[in-house]
Scaffold this active site. Structure first.
Site, short mmCIF file in Angstrom:
data_model
loop_
_atom_site.label_atom_id
_atom_site.label_comp_id
_atom_site.label_asym_id
_atom_site.label_seq_id
_atom_site.Cartn_x
_atom_site.Cartn_y
_atom_site.Cartn_z
CE1 TYR A 184 -4.53 -0.62 -4.66
CE2 TYR A 184 -4.99 -2.95 -4.97
CZ TYR A 184 -4.76 -1.89 -4.14
OH TYR A 184 -4.78 -2.06 -2.77
CE LYS B 211 -4.32 1.30 -1.14
NZ LYS B 211 -3.95 0.01 -0.62
CB SER C 230 -0.92 0.03 1.22
OG SER C 230 -2.10 -0.62 0.92
N1 GLN Z 1 -2.24 -5.10 -2.27
C1 GLN Z 1 -2.83 -5.04 -0.97
C2 GLN Z 1 -4.33 -5.15 -1.05
O1 GLN Z 1 -4.89 -4.62 -1.96
C3 GLN Z 1 -2.42 -3.75 -0.32
C4 GLN Z 1 -2.95 -3.62 1.07
C5 GLN Z 1 -2.03 -3.01 2.06
O2 GLN Z 1 -0.82 -2.94 1.90
N2 GLN Z 1 -2.60 -2.60 3.15
O3 GLN Z 1 -4.97 -5.76 -0.25
#
Ligand code: GLN
Length: 310
Positions: free
Chosen positions: A187, A64, A61
């Protein structure tokens, strides 16, 4: 500062057993949860690394914030925030609750629903290879690559994110002419990049320095994008743990289920952490402990009266 980092890692190590590596992406379940490392890259050129800071792991994440920053550059503020909000949810990162139960767009770009929308804006504007070049520059790490094993592992356990993506499309947050699957792949590719604690410290330093590479003086991100990213890291970067983290640590940060945390001490330094044992909210247990210790000892909390800028 090295002694503080060493003490922080020694302390963090005593907590790794309290967490567990993520297993919902099977490839991440193979990682040794006892690892821990912290890197600090300062604006004055000082770089200190202690522990497992050269080990490659999955950015998850933390990507992001990169997706958001690049989307703000390419698509612009209005286009991005037409589709995603700026409010913390207080819900887990992969929740569908608010998306289904309210008329609101995804609450923010730091949760899966918001990040998938931002990915849908970007996927048709930029190739993944160009994105990779951008990421390598931002992280000061030319060796960042897509970890194909993690990518395929996540794609074969994608039902929940796929449900989120199609719900987003049904509500009009992913436009009909955008390919939902394509957005989802983009993503997941972003989440599957393999980085080190040092790469995260590099990106943290660029963000701490208003988007400018301190060695070359080159601007890599606009001031506006950097300001927005840091604000959302502070309010939403640690998911439903963001409030307590802000009180205890007070440094804008973003975590990922690969065990990374990227933190930005504004005007001063980037911090990268790798500690793959996670708490129930998906944040690195030892990583949070390291940051709380550092914040206290080095006066890094945003509202610490003794905090100074170099
Ligand atoms: N790729 C993970 C997901 O979509 C990312 C989530 C995370 O790092 N919190 O669940």
């Amino acid at each position: 500062m090295r002694d503080v980092l060493e003490q922080a890692v020694a302390l963090g190590k005593t907590h790794t057993h309290e967490g567990a590596v993520a297993t919902y992406i099977p490839e991440l379940g193979k990682v040794d949860g006892s690892q821990l490392g912290v890197s600090v890259f300062c604006r004055n050129g000082k770089r200190i690394s202690v522990g497992d800071t050269k080990v490659r792991f999955s950015i998850q994440s933390i990507s992001k914030i990169i997706t958001l920053a690049v989307a703000l550059e390419i698509c612009g503020f209005d286009q991005v925030f037409k589709k995603v909000g700026m409010e913390p949810t207080g819900d887990p990162f992969n929740s569908l609750m608010k998306l289904e139960n309210t008329d609101s767009s995804p609450y923010n770009p730091m949760i899966n629903a918001g990040a998938i929308v931002v990915a849908s804006c970007l996927a048709s504007e930029i190739s993944f290879d160009t994105m990779l070049d951008t990421i390598r520059a931002l992280c000061m790490d030319p060796d960042i690559n897509l970890d194909k094993k993690v990518y395929h592992s996540e794609m074969s356990h994608i039902s929940r994110n796929r449900a989120i993506a199609y719900l987003l499309e049904s509500k009009g947050y992913i436009e009909k002419n955008k390919d939902v699957e394509n957005s989802l792949h983009f993503y997941v590719k972003m989440c599957s990049l393999s980085v080190t604690a040092e790469s995260l410290a590099g990106l943290g330093l660029i963000l701490a320095n208003d988007g400018i590479h301190p060695d070359t003086g080159k601007r890599l991100l606009s001031s506006q994008a950097v300001k927005i990213v840091k604000t959302l890291m502070f309010t939403c970067g640690m998911y439903d743990g963001s409030g307590e983290f802000a009180v205890r640590v007070g440094i804008p940060s973003k975590s990922g289920v690969g065990g990374g945390i990227l933190s930005v001490v504004d005007g001063e330094m980037g911090i990268g952490i790798f500690g793959p044992a996670l708490d129930k909210k998906g944040n690195s247990v030892a990583g949070e402990c390291v940051l709380e210790y550092m914040s206290h000892e080095l006066h890094l909390h945003m509202f610490d009266p003794q905090r100074h800028t170099l």
